[in-house]
Design a protein around this motif. Structure first.
Motif, PDB file in Angstrom:
ATOM      1  N   GLU A 173      49.019  41.568  37.062  1.00  0.00           N
ATOM      2  CA  GLU A 173      48.390  40.254  36.942  1.00  0.00           C
ATOM      3  C   GLU A 173      47.451  39.934  38.097  1.00  0.00           C
ATOM      4  O   GLU A 173      46.655  38.992  38.017  1.00  0.00           O
ATOM      5  CB  GLU A 173      49.469  39.163  36.864  1.00  0.00           C
ATOM      6  N   ARG A 174      47.496  40.714  39.182  1.00  0.00           N
ATOM      7  CA  ARG A 174      46.766  40.347  40.396  1.00  0.00           C
ATOM      8  C   ARG A 174      45.244  40.327  40.250  1.00  0.00           C
ATOM      9  O   ARG A 174      44.584  39.396  40.747  1.00  0.00           O
ATOM     10  CB  ARG A 174      47.157  41.259  41.552  1.00  0.00           C
ATOM     11  N   PRO A 175      44.613  41.307  39.610  1.00  0.00           N
ATOM     12  CA  PRO A 175      43.149  41.252  39.499  1.00  0.00           C
ATOM     13  C   PRO A 175      42.649  39.984  38.804  1.00  0.00           C
ATOM     14  O   PRO A 175      41.681  39.359  39.248  1.00  0.00           O
ATOM     15  CB  PRO A 175      42.813  42.505  38.691  1.00  0.00           C
TER      16      PRO A 175
ATOM     17  N   CYS B  91      29.503  39.596  45.074  1.00  0.00           N
ATOM     18  CA  CYS B  91      29.669  40.683  46.053  1.00  0.00           C
ATOM     19  C   CYS B  91      31.149  41.019  46.193  1.00  0.00           C
ATOM     20  O   CYS B  91      31.963  40.136  46.488  1.00  0.00           O
ATOM     21  CB  CYS B  91      29.088  40.245  47.394  1.00  0.00           C
ATOM     22  N   VAL B  92      31.491  42.272  45.976  1.00  0.00           N
ATOM     23  CA  VAL B  92      32.871  42.743  46.174  1.00  0.00           C
ATOM     24  C   VAL B  92      32.904  43.592  47.447  1.00  0.00           C
ATOM     25  O   VAL B  92      32.217  44.615  47.539  1.00  0.00           O
ATOM     26  CB  VAL B  92      33.366  43.557  44.966  1.00  0.00           C
ATOM     27  N   LEU B  93      33.681  43.156  48.406  1.00  0.00           N
ATOM     28  CA  LEU B  93      33.795  43.873  49.675  1.00  0.00           C
ATOM     29  C   LEU B  93      35.020  44.786  49.634  1.00  0.00           C
ATOM     30  O   LEU B  93      36.161  44.334  49.662  1.00  0.00           O
ATOM     31  CB  LEU B  93      33.908  42.888  50.838  1.00  0.00           C
ATOM     32  N   GLY B  94      34.745  46.078  49.520  1.00  0.00           N
ATOM     33  CA  GLY B  94      35.811  47.073  49.469  1.00  0.00           C
ATOM     34  C   GLY B  94      36.023  47.602  48.071  1.00  0.00           C
ATOM     35  O   GLY B  94      36.164  46.830  47.123  1.00  0.00           O
ATOM     36  N   LEU B  95      36.032  48.929  47.958  1.00  0.00           N
ATOM     37  CA  LEU B  95      36.313  49.592  46.682  1.00  0.00           C
ATOM     38  C   LEU B  95      37.550  50.476  46.762  1.00  0.00           C
ATOM     39  O   LEU B  95      38.256  50.659  45.772  1.00  0.00           O
ATOM     40  CB  LEU B  95      35.112  50.451  46.257  1.00  0.00           C
ATOM     41  N   ALA B  96      37.813  51.069  47.924  1.00  0.00           N
ATOM     42  CA  ALA B  96      38.996  51.909  48.107  1.00  0.00           C
ATOM     43  C   ALA B  96      40.247  51.075  47.892  1.00  0.00           C
ATOM     44  O   ALA B  96      40.254  49.866  48.135  1.00  0.00           O
ATOM     45  CB  ALA B  96      39.009  52.518  49.507  1.00  0.00           C
ATOM     46  N   PHE B  97      41.320  51.725  47.450  1.00  0.00           N
ATOM     47  CA  PHE B  97      42.536  50.951  47.159  1.00  0.00           C
ATOM     48  C   PHE B  97      43.192  50.426  48.433  1.00  0.00           C
ATOM     49  O   PHE B  97      43.992  49.499  48.384  1.00  0.00           O
ATOM     50  CB  PHE B  97      43.527  51.780  46.337  1.00  0.00           C
ATOM     51  N   LYS B  98      42.818  51.004  49.584  1.00  0.00           N
ATOM     52  CA  LYS B  98      43.304  50.538  50.880  1.00  0.00           C
ATOM     53  C   LYS B  98      42.313  51.014  51.934  1.00  0.00           C
ATOM     54  O   LYS B  98      41.475  51.887  51.662  1.00  0.00           O
ATOM     55  CB  LYS B  98      44.714  51.071  51.168  1.00  0.00           C
TER      56      LYS B  98
ATOM     57  N   LYS C  58      39.260  47.168  39.169  1.00  0.00           N
ATOM     58  CA  LYS C  58      39.752  46.348  38.062  1.00  0.00           C
ATOM     59  C   LYS C  58      39.120  44.956  38.105  1.00  0.00           C
ATOM     60  O   LYS C  58      38.783  44.373  37.062  1.00  0.00           O
ATOM     61  CB  LYS C  58      41.278  46.257  38.112  1.00  0.00           C
ATOM     62  N   ILE C  59      38.946  44.429  39.305  1.00  0.00           N
ATOM     63  CA  ILE C  59      38.279  43.134  39.470  1.00  0.00           C
ATOM     64  C   ILE C  59      36.828  43.219  39.004  1.00  0.00           C
ATOM     65  O   ILE C  59      36.324  42.316  38.329  1.00  0.00           O
ATOM     66  CB  ILE C  59      38.359  42.687  40.952  1.00  0.00           C
TER      67      ILE C  59
ATOM     68  N   ALA D 259      38.184  42.590  48.737  1.00  0.00           N
ATOM     69  CA  ALA D 259      39.152  43.331  47.932  1.00  0.00           C
ATOM     70  C   ALA D 259      39.883  44.427  48.691  1.00  0.00           C
ATOM     71  O   ALA D 259      40.908  44.921  48.231  1.00  0.00           O
ATOM     72  CB  ALA D 259      38.450  43.943  46.714  1.00  0.00           C
ATOM     73  N   THR D 260      39.361  44.831  49.849  1.00  0.00           N
ATOM     74  CA  THR D 260      40.009  45.856  50.677  1.00  0.00           C
ATOM     75  C   THR D 260      39.950  45.394  52.126  1.00  0.00           C
ATOM     76  O   THR D 260      38.911  44.886  52.567  1.00  0.00           O
ATOM     77  CB  THR D 260      39.288  47.218  50.548  1.00  0.00           C
ATOM     78  N   GLU D 261      41.024  45.578  52.871  1.00  0.00           N
ATOM     79  CA  GLU D 261      41.102  45.030  54.228  1.00  0.00           C
ATOM     80  C   GLU D 261      40.552  45.979  55.300  1.00  0.00           C
ATOM     81  O   GLU D 261      41.205  46.277  56.302  1.00  0.00           O
ATOM     82  CB  GLU D 261      42.529  44.589  54.564  1.00  0.00           C
ATOM     83  N   TRP D 262      39.309  46.441  55.116  1.00  0.00           N
ATOM     84  CA  TRP D 262      38.646  47.221  56.160  1.00  0.00           C
ATOM     85  C   TRP D 262      38.455  46.342  57.394  1.00  0.00           C
ATOM     86  O   TRP D 262      38.114  45.166  57.301  1.00  0.00           O
ATOM     87  CB  TRP D 262      37.285  47.710  55.677  1.00  0.00           C
TER      88      TRP D 262
END
Length: 406
Positions: free
Chosen positions: A282-284, A303-310, A323-324, A364-367
């Motif tokens: 349900e998160r996305p 703008c989506v910041l981050g594509l890697a899962f982590k 998914k987002i 979306a990813t915590e770089w």
């Protein structure tokens, strides 16, 4: 020793370069010709901190091939091939195919070590395939992508499942340089330990994400404060209590599905793990809902910041960010993205361009490089899905964050 590695992904390469650094000769096999060609040119096919440096440092002790014949006189052979889920069930053919080829190739009494994540009962099937000349050990990995080299060098524990003392002793000696606690088990116990560990961590993440959902509905309530406080309890610990957009990657999604499917085949329902999977799925959609509470997104550039899962990996398998992006496109938004390492089929731009062009922004990813962007994000509609921005520096009429109360 001569050590074979079958499957040159994150686990296989991390195992290989670390053992090469301990002085062993490494014989790596993979069916991907492009991957092998790159490795022969001293280039790692994946991004992982320290991996490229160790590959270059120990290159003279490493050989790579698509031909299993290089394993013919190996003392130990690690099977580190992928075990994906297909239709919700674990797919073991890669493990069995590797076992068959090893049985046809190896000429001496070697020890075959299953490091791939497999359901209980797999090692016994592999033993049947290999025959009497080859011994089997189950030695699951517990590394985290983005920290794979350090986790291979300094694991929390070494689990060794074996039926004979000699082969178990050999693998225990091989990993003795780590000085980690060693747990000797049966095949089935070793296979189950890996699934139990990953599923429990997934449960913790889904739990804190549900607490975050509730905090968002309450005044003056921040899930980060809640997580910090309960994490001081030694029975709970602070690890894997970071609320966010959910888990992805190569392990948690497939391992939780594989375990629940395996349990159902045994006529058991793992209710808490199945619930954790549902929460994660349900998160996305929740991220999209938060952005839509701030602004209309149809026809807008997001703008989506981050594509890697982590962070610290280029792995996008089961990435929540992707998914987002799919959901944003279905809502009629135009999507642009930035990631320091990962790539996708979405339009990739620089960090500054992504922010300047984006009317809405989702972290979306915590770089680490996304921290401290509060000033640059002024005037934008922002959803912080990884809690790396300072809410006190954001305009709350333009800002939503996971687990941050109204």
């Amino acid at each position: 020793m001569k050590i074979g590695i079958v499957g040159l992904g994150v686990v296989g390469l991390s195992t290989g370069v670390v053992l090469a650094d301990q002085g062993h000769e490494i014989l790596g096999v993979d069916i991907d010709e492009k991957r092998v060609s790159g490795l022969e040119c001293r280039k790692s096919p994946i991004y992982e901190p320290e991996l490229q440096e160790l590959l270059v440092k120990n290159f003279d002790k490493m050989k790579f091939s698509t031909d299993y014949s290089i394993l013919s006189d190996a003392d130990v052979i690690f099977i580190t091939v992928s075990t994906p889920t297909v239709n919700g069930k674990i797919y073991l053919n890669y493990v069995f195919d590797a076992s068959k080829k090893i049985a046809e190739t190896v000429k001496k009494s070697s020890t075959i070590v299953i490091k791939s994540t497999v359901v209980p009962g797999t090692a016994r099937k592999v033993k049947e395939i290999l025959g009497h000349n080859l011994k089997v050990v189950v030695n699951p990995e517990f590394l985290k992508e983005g920290n794979a080299i350090r986790d291979t060098r300094n694991p929390d524990r070494i689990v060794i499942g074996s039926e004979d003392k000699e082969s178990g002793d050999l693998i225990e000696k091989l990993w003795s340089f780590t000085n980690s606690p060693v747990i000797r088990t049966s095949f089935e116990e070793a296979e189950m330990i890996k699934y139990a560990a990953n599923s429990f961590l997934a449960l913790k993440i889904s739990f804190i994400n549900e607490i975050a959902n509730l905090c968002e509905k309450l005044p003056n309530c921040d899930v980060e404060v809640i997580a910090k406080a309960i994490g001081f309890d030694k029975r709970i610990s602070p690890y894997f209590l970071s609320a966010g957009l959910g888990w992805g990657g190569s392990c948690f999604p497939k391992d939780t599905l594989a375990l629940t499917s395996f349990a159902r085949e045994k006529e058991e329902i793992l209710k808490t793990i199945e619930a954790a999977i549902e929460v994660n799925q349900e998160r996305p959609a929740r991220a999209i809902k938060m952005l839509k509470e701030l602004t209309e997104i149809k026809g807008k550039t997001i703008c989506v910041l981050g594509l890697a899962f982590k962070p610290n990996t280029d792995d996008t398998r089961e990435s929540v960010a992707l998914k987002i992006i799919d959901l944003l496109r279905k809502e009629g938004a135009k999507v642009i993205a930035y990631d320091p390492k990962a790539k996708s089929n979405v339009e990739m731009v620089t960090l500054d361009e992504c922010i300047s062009r984006g009317e809405g922004v989702i972290v979306a990813t915590e770089w680490d490089e996304f921290r401290g962007l509060e000033e640059k994000l002024k005037g934008k509609f922002v959803v912080d899905g990884r809690r790396i921005l300072d809410p006190s520096k954001m305009d709350r009429s333009h800002f939503r964050a996971v687990g941050l109360g109204v």
